[in-house]
Design a protein around this motif. Structure first.
Motif, short mmCIF file in Angstrom:
data_model
loop_
_atom_site.label_atom_id
_atom_site.label_comp_id
_atom_site.label_asym_id
_atom_site.label_seq_id
_atom_site.Cartn_x
_atom_site.Cartn_y
_atom_site.Cartn_z
N ARG A 121 24.38 9.06 40.70
CA ARG A 121 24.21 9.91 39.13
C ARG A 121 22.99 10.27 39.18
O ARG A 121 22.52 11.41 38.49
CB ARG A 121 24.32 8.67 38.05
CG ARG A 121 24.26 9.33 36.81
CD ARG A 121 25.35 10.27 36.28
NE ARG A 121 24.69 11.13 35.06
CZ ARG A 121 24.39 12.56 34.93
NH1 ARG A 121 24.98 13.26 36.23
NH2 ARG A 121 24.12 12.92 34.03
N GLN A 122 22.01 9.63 39.58
CA GLN A 122 20.47 10.05 39.62
C GLN A 122 20.28 11.32 40.41
O GLN A 122 19.85 12.33 40.19
CB GLN A 122 19.45 9.15 40.46
CG GLN A 122 19.01 7.77 39.40
CD GLN A 122 18.35 6.87 40.19
OE1 GLN A 122 18.69 6.52 41.09
NE2 GLN A 122 17.07 6.64 39.92
N HIS A 129 21.82 14.21 38.48
CA HIS A 129 20.64 14.52 37.46
C HIS A 129 19.69 15.10 37.87
O HIS A 129 19.06 16.35 37.10
CB HIS A 129 20.10 13.30 36.77
CG HIS A 129 19.35 13.43 35.54
ND1 HIS A 129 19.53 13.70 34.45
CD2 HIS A 129 17.71 13.25 35.58
CE1 HIS A 129 18.24 13.78 33.71
NE2 HIS A 129 17.47 13.67 34.35
N TRP A 130 19.12 14.96 39.01
CA TRP A 130 17.91 15.71 39.47
C TRP A 130 18.59 17.07 39.88
O TRP A 130 17.57 18.05 39.73
CB TRP A 130 17.44 15.05 40.85
CG TRP A 130 16.72 13.67 40.53
CD1 TRP A 130 16.51 13.23 39.16
CD2 TRP A 130 16.07 12.77 41.47
NE1 TRP A 130 15.89 12.04 39.31
CE2 TRP A 130 15.53 11.87 40.66
CE3 TRP A 130 16.42 12.65 42.83
CZ2 TRP A 130 14.89 10.62 41.24
CZ3 TRP A 130 15.66 11.69 43.56
CH2 TRP A 130 15.08 10.38 42.73
N GLU A 142 20.81 18.81 38.43
CA GLU A 142 21.04 19.63 37.07
C GLU A 142 19.62 20.03 36.59
O GLU A 142 19.69 21.18 35.92
CB GLU A 142 21.76 18.68 36.23
CG GLU A 142 23.19 18.40 36.37
CD GLU A 142 23.81 17.22 35.55
OE1 GLU A 142 23.04 16.76 34.59
OE2 GLU A 142 24.82 16.76 35.80
N ARG A 143 18.71 19.26 36.75
CA ARG A 143 17.51 19.56 36.02
C ARG A 143 16.46 20.38 37.04
O ARG A 143 15.75 20.98 36.75
CB ARG A 143 16.56 18.29 36.00
CG ARG A 143 17.09 17.29 35.07
CD ARG A 143 16.87 17.83 33.55
NE ARG A 143 17.46 16.96 32.58
CZ ARG A 143 17.16 16.87 31.12
NH1 ARG A 143 15.88 17.65 30.98
NH2 ARG A 143 17.57 16.05 30.69
#
Length: 108
Positions: A16-17, A20-21, A23-24
């Motif tokens: 998940r991390q 997220h990275w 996506e960002r």
């Protein structure tokens, strides 16, 4: 090329991390276009960047700050050789702990 699961294991982060990275825009996989069920693949340089960001986050930086490589106040990005040594060291520690647990079990 390695997959996201193996990279997460090596970097010590959750999937998940990593998502997220991605996506960002903090990290970019070598292959994979995004979307549900996408299988990302990482070459050694992309993997080294993920591990570098993960280490900086461990040191207390935000992911956004950890991903900025142009900031002269940040620690230098490790070379792929250094990253490979860090990963090997992490594996060696895990193996040593596993061996120690096996010795403890054998002694009981």
């Amino acid at each position: 090329m390695i997959g996201s699961k193996e990279l997460c294991d090596q970097a010590g982060i959750t999937h998940r991390q990593l998502l997220h990275w991605i996506e960002r825009g903090y990290v970019t996989p070598t292959r994979g276009h995004g979307g549900y069920g996408t299988r990302y693949e990482w070459d050694e340089f992309a993997a080294a960047r993920v591990i570098m960001v993960a280490r900086r986050v461990e040191w207390g930086m935000t992911p956004e700050a950890a991903a900025r490589t142009e900031d002269p106040k940040l620690p230098a990005a490790p070379s792929p050789v250094v990253v490979a040594a860090m990963v090997a060291g992490r594996r060696a520690v895990r193996e040593a702990l596993r061996d120690l647990q096996n010795v403890e079990i054998a002694m009981t």
